[in-house]
Design a protein around this motif. Sequence first.
Motif, mmCIF file in Angstrom:
data_model
loop_
_atom_site.group_PDB
_atom_site.id
_atom_site.type_symbol
_atom_site.label_atom_id
_atom_site.label_comp_id
_atom_site.label_asym_id
_atom_site.label_seq_id
_atom_site.Cartn_x
_atom_site.Cartn_y
_atom_site.Cartn_z
ATOM 1 N N PHE A 72 0.894 -1.074 0.036
ATOM 2 C CA PHE A 72 -0.190 -0.101 -0.072
ATOM 3 C C PHE A 72 0.931 1.404 0.012
ATOM 4 O O PHE A 72 1.707 1.557 0.643
ATOM 5 C CB PHE A 72 -1.045 -0.030 1.092
ATOM 6 C CG PHE A 72 -1.857 1.185 1.406
ATOM 7 C CD1 PHE A 72 -3.023 1.381 0.485
ATOM 8 C CD2 PHE A 72 -1.486 2.221 2.333
ATOM 9 C CE1 PHE A 72 -3.755 2.581 0.607
ATOM 10 C CE2 PHE A 72 -2.409 3.386 2.234
ATOM 11 C CZ PHE A 72 -3.438 3.455 1.609
ATOM 12 N N VAL A 73 0.754 2.154 -0.858
ATOM 13 C CA VAL A 73 1.363 3.483 -1.052
ATOM 14 C C VAL A 73 0.500 4.506 -0.942
ATOM 15 O O VAL A 73 -0.291 4.846 -1.613
ATOM 16 C CB VAL A 73 2.084 3.513 -2.559
ATOM 17 C CG1 VAL A 73 2.962 4.763 -2.618
ATOM 18 C CG2 VAL A 73 3.132 2.321 -2.649
ATOM 19 N N PRO A 74 0.604 5.360 0.312
ATOM 20 C CA PRO A 74 -0.320 6.264 0.477
ATOM 21 C C PRO A 74 -0.441 7.339 -0.550
ATOM 22 O O PRO A 74 -1.538 7.815 -0.969
ATOM 23 C CB PRO A 74 0.291 6.858 1.734
ATOM 24 C CG PRO A 74 0.875 5.913 2.453
ATOM 25 C CD PRO A 74 1.799 4.930 1.487
ATOM 26 N N ASP A 75 0.725 7.629 -1.184
ATOM 27 C CA ASP A 75 0.557 8.722 -2.281
ATOM 28 C C ASP A 75 -0.207 8.292 -3.394
ATOM 29 O O ASP A 75 -0.853 9.100 -3.954
ATOM 30 C CB ASP A 75 2.154 8.878 -2.695
ATOM 31 C CG ASP A 75 2.882 9.762 -1.600
ATOM 32 O OD1 ASP A 75 2.355 10.335 -0.658
ATOM 33 O OD2 ASP A 75 4.204 9.769 -1.925
ATOM 34 N N GLN A 79 -3.605 10.319 -4.542
ATOM 35 C CA GLN A 79 -3.466 10.761 -6.142
ATOM 36 C C GLN A 79 -4.991 10.105 -6.703
ATOM 37 O O GLN A 79 -5.683 11.066 -7.319
ATOM 38 C CB GLN A 79 -2.566 10.153 -6.935
ATOM 39 C CG GLN A 79 -2.394 10.726 -8.372
ATOM 40 C CD GLN A 79 -2.274 12.175 -8.531
ATOM 41 O OE1 GLN A 79 -2.084 12.866 -7.575
ATOM 42 N NE2 GLN A 79 -2.757 12.484 -9.687
ATOM 43 N N TYR A 80 -5.185 8.745 -6.244
ATOM 44 C CA TYR A 80 -6.711 8.312 -6.935
ATOM 45 C C TYR A 80 -7.764 9.071 -6.361
ATOM 46 O O TYR A 80 -8.754 9.681 -7.137
ATOM 47 C CB TYR A 80 -6.687 6.857 -6.350
ATOM 48 C CG TYR A 80 -7.886 6.088 -6.828
ATOM 49 C CD1 TYR A 80 -7.948 5.451 -7.963
ATOM 50 C CD2 TYR A 80 -9.078 6.118 -5.850
ATOM 51 C CE1 TYR A 80 -9.177 5.100 -8.294
ATOM 52 C CE2 TYR A 80 -10.350 5.516 -6.407
ATOM 53 C CZ TYR A 80 -10.511 5.014 -7.749
ATOM 54 O OH TYR A 80 -11.483 4.468 -7.795
ATOM 55 N N PHE A 135 -11.709 6.764 -1.442
ATOM 56 C CA PHE A 135 -10.671 5.910 -0.487
ATOM 57 C C PHE A 135 -10.941 4.616 -0.661
ATOM 58 O O PHE A 135 -10.055 3.702 -0.559
ATOM 59 C CB PHE A 135 -10.570 6.477 0.705
ATOM 60 C CG PHE A 135 -9.260 5.921 1.398
ATOM 61 C CD1 PHE A 135 -7.890 6.065 1.049
ATOM 62 C CD2 PHE A 135 -9.513 5.511 2.685
ATOM 63 C CE1 PHE A 135 -6.911 5.430 1.673
ATOM 64 C CE2 PHE A 135 -8.487 4.881 3.519
ATOM 65 C CZ PHE A 135 -7.102 4.773 2.997
ATOM 66 N N ASP A 136 -12.188 4.211 -0.145
ATOM 67 C CA ASP A 136 -12.676 2.886 0.036
ATOM 68 C C ASP A 136 -12.712 1.894 -1.181
ATOM 69 O O ASP A 136 -12.070 1.029 -1.322
ATOM 70 C CB ASP A 136 -14.059 2.937 0.797
ATOM 71 C CG ASP A 136 -14.373 3.012 2.028
ATOM 72 O OD1 ASP A 136 -13.046 2.879 2.653
ATOM 73 O OD2 ASP A 136 -15.102 3.637 2.653
ATOM 74 N N ASP A 141 -10.062 -1.818 -4.636
ATOM 75 C CA ASP A 141 -9.399 -2.323 -6.018
ATOM 76 C C ASP A 141 -7.863 -3.037 -5.772
ATOM 77 O O ASP A 141 -7.410 -3.819 -6.646
ATOM 78 C CB ASP A 141 -9.191 -1.157 -7.032
ATOM 79 C CG ASP A 141 -10.613 -0.452 -7.340
ATOM 80 O OD1 ASP A 141 -11.489 -1.100 -7.202
ATOM 81 O OD2 ASP A 141 -10.587 0.540 -7.912
ATOM 82 N N ASN A 142 -7.614 -2.717 -4.798
ATOM 83 C CA ASN A 142 -6.181 -3.258 -4.352
ATOM 84 C C ASN A 142 -6.047 -4.121 -3.344
ATOM 85 O O ASN A 142 -4.931 -4.486 -2.524
ATOM 86 C CB ASN A 142 -5.156 -2.007 -4.009
ATOM 87 C CG ASN A 142 -4.911 -1.290 -5.183
ATOM 88 O OD1 ASN A 142 -3.917 -1.356 -6.098
ATOM 89 N ND2 ASN A 142 -5.784 0.133 -5.230
#
Length: 318
Positions: A72-75, A79-80, A135-136, A141-142
């Motif tokens: 998991f990459v917060p950036d 951006q999403y 965000f959810d 998706d990931n």
Amino acid sequence: MCKDTYKLGNSLFILMLFLSMPLHGKQTAFSKTKDGAETAFHYRWDDELEQTSEINFRLATKQFNVKNHKRFVPDLAQQYVYIELHKEARKIDPREARVQIKKTGQDIQINVKSRSDKLLKKWRQTMAKSEESAFDQYLNDNYYSRFQSYLGQEAVKPDHLRYINENKASLLPIAQAIYEMVPENSDSRDYISLLLSWVQSIPYDELQDRMTSNGAGYLPPLSVIANNKGDCDSKSVLMGSLVRALLPDIKMVMVYLPNHALLGIKLPFRPSEKTYEIEGVDYTLMEPTGPANMPLSEISASSARDLASRMFSHEVVL
């Protein structure tokens, strides 16, 4: 002994790894052989009574090429969400409100302006909900989910419950192979106990801090099998998937301790077994992590202390 064999000119590709010395805990042998369509696995291990067991199974090779877990990459998440919020903002009639969205460090600021207090409240709430929904959606998706520690700390973690339910079909050949090793007239406890000893024998890969690792060390069930290693979260999810494969209606719970994870199963009461009540259900707990061979209902002293101190959170496996 390690051996790599490549035969060019056709689809045959064989990779064999064989370890004759103990790997970790009580596993004494592991091998896998690929032929393009299927991968054959062989395991040998000793249980808590020092009795040797062996299991052989085959899984479709293409399953191991599916990559649905990444760190998991917060950036990237930010951006999403930022892009999705701009999409939502463009849907608003400018006569009702105007929205400005800015990224400031790790935060997204949403500024709503309107001449009407009623419309201002409406669109502020709408944009806040859109931010949460975006965000959810990114998490879903990931293959991630929101997580709250026993201290109330908010974080994200791999979506363990989704992995359990989505992998039960893929792991059915393993579940069936282990079930066939159980003596006739045995009950579900015997299957679960044998399954537990096998999962415990898989070499342990230390868990990184669940609150800070962003899922970097987690391995989905098929990756645990393919790599012959896993941390406590990974091995507990593997155990849950295998149980669910043959016992689809049994109640289970994932229990999260500080830097550790357990699995609980609802089984018919036995006076000789310890249970732990969670949400009114008495669960028989287990330690899939290993390398110690701990029988069903026995947990480590540190796990028992954390549970007694209420230093845990949990998720019921639906």
